[in-house]
Design an enzyme around this catalytic site. Structure first.
Site, PDB file in Angstrom:
ATOM      1  N   ARG A   1      53.123  93.056  47.783  1.00 24.71           N
ATOM      2  CA  ARG A   1      53.690  94.270  48.578  1.00 24.71           C
ATOM      3  C   ARG A   1      54.929  94.045  49.004  1.00 24.71           C
ATOM      4  NH1 ARG A   1      55.673  95.773  53.315  1.00 24.71           N
ATOM      5  NH2 ARG A   1      54.097  94.512  54.269  1.00 24.71           N
TER       6      ARG A   1
ATOM      7  N   GLU B   1      55.031  97.830  63.545  1.00 25.70           N
ATOM      8  CA  GLU B   1      56.213  97.649  63.157  1.00 25.70           C
ATOM      9  C   GLU B   1      57.261  97.465  64.180  1.00 25.70           C
ATOM     10  OE1 GLU B   1      59.398  99.951  60.116  1.00 25.70           O
ATOM     11  OE2 GLU B   1      57.633 101.245  61.065  1.00 25.70           O
TER      12      GLU B   1
ATOM     13  N   THR C   1      60.164  92.072  62.038  1.00 27.81           N
ATOM     14  CA  THR C   1      60.658  93.130  61.306  1.00 27.81           C
ATOM     15  C   THR C   1      62.027  92.789  60.698  1.00 27.81           C
ATOM     16  OG1 THR C   1      59.127  94.854  61.720  1.00 27.81           O
ATOM     17  CG2 THR C   1      60.915  95.449  60.296  1.00 27.81           C
TER      18      THR C   1
ATOM     19  N   HIS D   1      59.982  87.177  59.034  1.00 24.73           N
ATOM     20  CA  HIS D   1      61.195  87.731  57.872  1.00 24.73           C
ATOM     21  C   HIS D   1      62.111  86.195  57.996  1.00 24.73           C
ATOM     22  CE1 HIS D   1      60.260  91.213  55.360  1.00 24.73           C
ATOM     23  NE2 HIS D   1      59.405  91.545  56.433  1.00 24.73           N
TER      24      HIS D   1
END
Length: 523
Positions: free
Chosen positions: A16, A146, A179, A209
Site C-alpha cells: 500500500r 494522519e 506523515t 517516513h
C-alpha cells in the site's frame, strides 16, 4: 515499556504505502506473490495491501490475497486503507473480501480545519458513522491519525480530544504516522511515551517516513516508548524518501533492543529481491542486511583477521539471512582474501603460485573495481600458464575504433632492451594492434605465427564488467601453441595472449641461438 523480551508486532505496508513510490505499481499477480512471501515466509504480523476504491485491479488483488489468506487462517492479518467517505470504502473492502479497514482520520487540527473545513466534533461524528458502518458489515477497524506528528506538536489537545472521543468505539490500533518524516528519535520517544501513559488501555502503532533519514531510528524509539506495533516496507519503498526498511527494523528490534518479533530472517533477502524485481527500484549495494556488498570484506587486513579468529565478525552474520560472507579480490586484497576464495573454490596452490596470482589480482584491480570468485579460475589459469619470460612488454597502447572506418592502434613496446613504436590499422581494434606489432617484429626478423583459433569467455553470471579470458591457438613450426590473456577489456585480453606468444617465440629463438653458439664453441 522498553523491557527486553516484550513482543513488538510488525506491519509491512509495502503493498500500500510502497506503491506511493514514484513509478511503482504492482500488478495483482505481483501483489499476491509478495503477500504470500511476507505472511508465510518472512512471517510479518500484519500486511497492508491496498487503498480502497483505487481500481478494479486493486479489488481483484485484494480478493485474491484474502482468498489465499483465508485458507491459511491469516485473513485477519490482511488490512486495507479506507477513508471517511460515507461508507464507500467500507463497502469496497467488504465486496473485495477484506476483514480489516485501516480508517484514515485527521490527526492534526490543521488538516481537519484546512482540508476538511470541519471542527473536531464534526470530524469525530463522521468517523463514528464510518466505524459504525464497518462494524455492521463485519470489519475490524484500526484508525490512522494522519499528520499526527505535526498535530501532536502544534496542538496536542486536539489529538487527545480525538482519541478520547473515539476510545470506546472498538478500534483495535490507533496508528500514529510521522506523515512528513519530520520527527527525531527523542521527539518520537517523548510523544509515544506520553500517548501510552495517557491511554494505557489502547494499542498504538507508529508509522514512520524517512525524509530526514531517521525512519529506522524513530521506529526503535517508538518501540522503546511502548508502541505495540511498528510499520515498515521492504527496501524502504514509500512516498518521497520512503518508509523504514523491514530488514533494518527487524534486525535492530531483535539485536539492539532485545524485543521479541516473529520475523524469519532467512527470507529477508529473498523478499527484498522480489520487491526489487517487481518494483523496478534497485537498492544500493551497501544497503544494510540485503545489499549485495554488505557481507563482503574488501580490505586484506579484514580477511586476515577473520582467518585468524573471526575478528571482523559481528552478530550480523550472513548465515542468519541465508547468505554467505565474501572476500573481495582487487588492489586492496591480501593473502588472506585470496586464501578464503581458494578455500571456497576448493583449489590448492603453492605459496609461490599464490604470490603470483595475488600479484596479478592487484594488477587487474587497478583497471577493474572488483574481481569476483568467478573471475579467479581465469586468473589462475593465466598465471600458471606463464613461464615468466620478460622479452616483450607493452609500455603504452592507444586503440581507436569508429563505425564505418578502420580501427587504428599506436603502440610503444619493449623488446629485450630496446623500445619501439609503431602504428597500424585494421578491421577492429585487435587487428589494428597486430598490424602495428607485426611492423615492430618484422624489423627484428620475427613474425607472429598463424592464428588458427580465437576464443573469448567471461565467467558465469553475464556481468558487463566481468573479466574476459581470451584464448588464442597459434600454428608454429613446433606445432600448435595456445596462449591466454585476462583483462577487463576483451581487446586487451587478446593483446595479453598475443604478447605471451611473442615472449615464448623470442625465448625459443634465444635458446636456439645459445645452443648454436655453444655447439660452435665446442666444435
Amino acid at each position: 515499556m522498553s523491557e527486553p523480551g516484550r513482543y513488538v508486532r510488525i506491519m509491512d505496508t509495502t503493498l500500500r504505502d510502497g506503491e506511493q513510490t514514484q513509478g511503482v505499481s504492482f500488478s495483482p499477480a505481483e501483489k499476491v506473490n509478495l503477500a504470500k512471501a511476507l505472511l508465510e515466509q518472512v512471517r510479518v504480523d500484519r500486511i497492508e495491501v491496498a487503498s480502497a476504491r483505487v481500481s478494479s485491479g486493486e479489488a481483484n488483488a485484494v480478493a485474491q490475497i484474502v482468498a489465499w489468506a483465508e485458507e491459511r487462517d491469516l485473513a485477519d492479518r490482511v488490512e486495507i486503507l479506507g477513508f471517511v467517505d460515507g461508507g464507500q470504502s467500507v463497502d469496497w473492502i467488504v465486496d473485495a473480501g477484506g476483514r480489516v479497514i485501516n480508517l484514515l482520520a485527521k490527526g492534526s487540527e490543521k488538516h481537519c480545519r484546512g482540508q476538511l473545513g470541519k471542527t473536531l466534533d464534526q470530524h469525530v461524528a463522521d468517523v463514528r458513522e464510518t466505524i459504525a458502518r464497518a462494524n455492521e458489515r463485519g470489519l475490524a477497524v484500526n484508525l490512522y491519525l494522519e499528520d499526527w506528528s505535526n498535530g501532536y506538536r502544534d496542538n496536542p489537545g486536539y489529538v487527545f480530544g480525538l482519541i478520547e472521543r473515539l476510545a470506546d468505539n472498538g478500534i483495535g490500533h490507533f496508528m500514529l504516522p510521522d506523515t512528513l518524516g519530520v520527527m527525531t528519535p527523542e521527539r518520537v520517544f517523548a510523544a509515544i511515551s506520553d500517548m501510552v501513559q495517557r491511554f494505557p488501555a489502547l494499542q498504538f502503532d507508529f508509522h514512520p517516513h524517512n525524509d530526514y533519514g531517521l525512519a529506522t531510528a524513530n521506529v526503535l524509539a517508538a518501540a522503546q516508548a511502548g508502541a505495540a506495533a511498528v510499520h515498515c516496507t521492504v527496501n524502504c519503498l514509500g512516498e518521497r524518501a520512503g518508509n523504514a526498511s523491514l530488514a533494518e527494523v527487524a534486525v535492530n528490534l531483535r539485536d539492539q533492543l532485545g524485543f521479541e518479533i516473529g520475523i524469519d530472517e532467512s527470507h529477508l533477502a529473498r523478499v527484498s529481491e522480489l520487491v526489487e524485481y517487481f518494483s523496478g527500484k534497485r537498492i544500493a549495494d551497501n544497503a544494510p542486511i540485503v545489499g549485495a556488498d554488505v557481507f563482503t570484506q574488501t580490505a586484506g587486513i579484514h580477511a586476515d583477521g577473520d582467518k585468524k579468529g573471526s575478528l571482523y565478525h559481528s552478530r550480523l552474520s550472513p548465515e542468519r539471512f541465508a547468505r554467505r560472507r565474501k572476500y573481495a579480490l582487487g588492489k586492496l586484497a591480501g593473502k588472506a582474501s585470496l586464501a578464503k576464495n581458494l578455500e571456497r573454490l576448493d583449489i590448492d596452490l603453492s605459496e609461490d603460485n599464490q604470490r603470483k596470482v595475488l600479484k596479478r589480482i592487484v594488477e587487474l584491480g587497478d583497471s577493474k573495481k572488483t574481481i569476483t570468485t568467478d573471475d579467479l579460475p581465469f586468473i589462475i589459469a593465466e598465471v600458471l600458464e606463464s613461464k615468466d619470460y620478460d622479452h616483450a612488454e607493452l609500455l603504452a597502447c592507444s586503440i581507436s575504433s569508429s563505425l564505418g572506418l578502420d580501427s587504428t592502434a599506436s603502440i610503444k613496446i619493449r623488446l629485450d632492451d630496446q623500445e619501439h613504436t609503431a602504428a597500424g590499422n585494421g578491421n577492429g581494434g585487435y587487428d589494428a594492434f597486430t598490424s602495428a606489432l607485426s611492423k615492430v617484429l618484422k624489423k627484428q626478423g620475427l613474425a607472429l605465427p598463424q592464428l588458427t583459433d580465437f576464443e573469448v569467455r567471461i565467467p558465469k553470471g553475464g556481468r558487463t564488467d566481468a573479466l574476459t579470458e581470451c584464448s588464442i591457438t597459434w600454428q608454429t613450426d613446433d606445432g600448435e601453441l595456445r596462449t591466454r590473456g585476462v583483462h577487463a577489456n576483451q581487446v586487451f585480453a587478446a593483446i595479453g595472449a598475443t604478447l605471451r606468444v611473442v615472449n615464448i617465440l623470442m625465448h625459443r629463438a634465444l635458446s636456439e641461438r645459445r645452443s648454436a653458439e655453444a655447439a660452435s664453441t665446442a666444435a
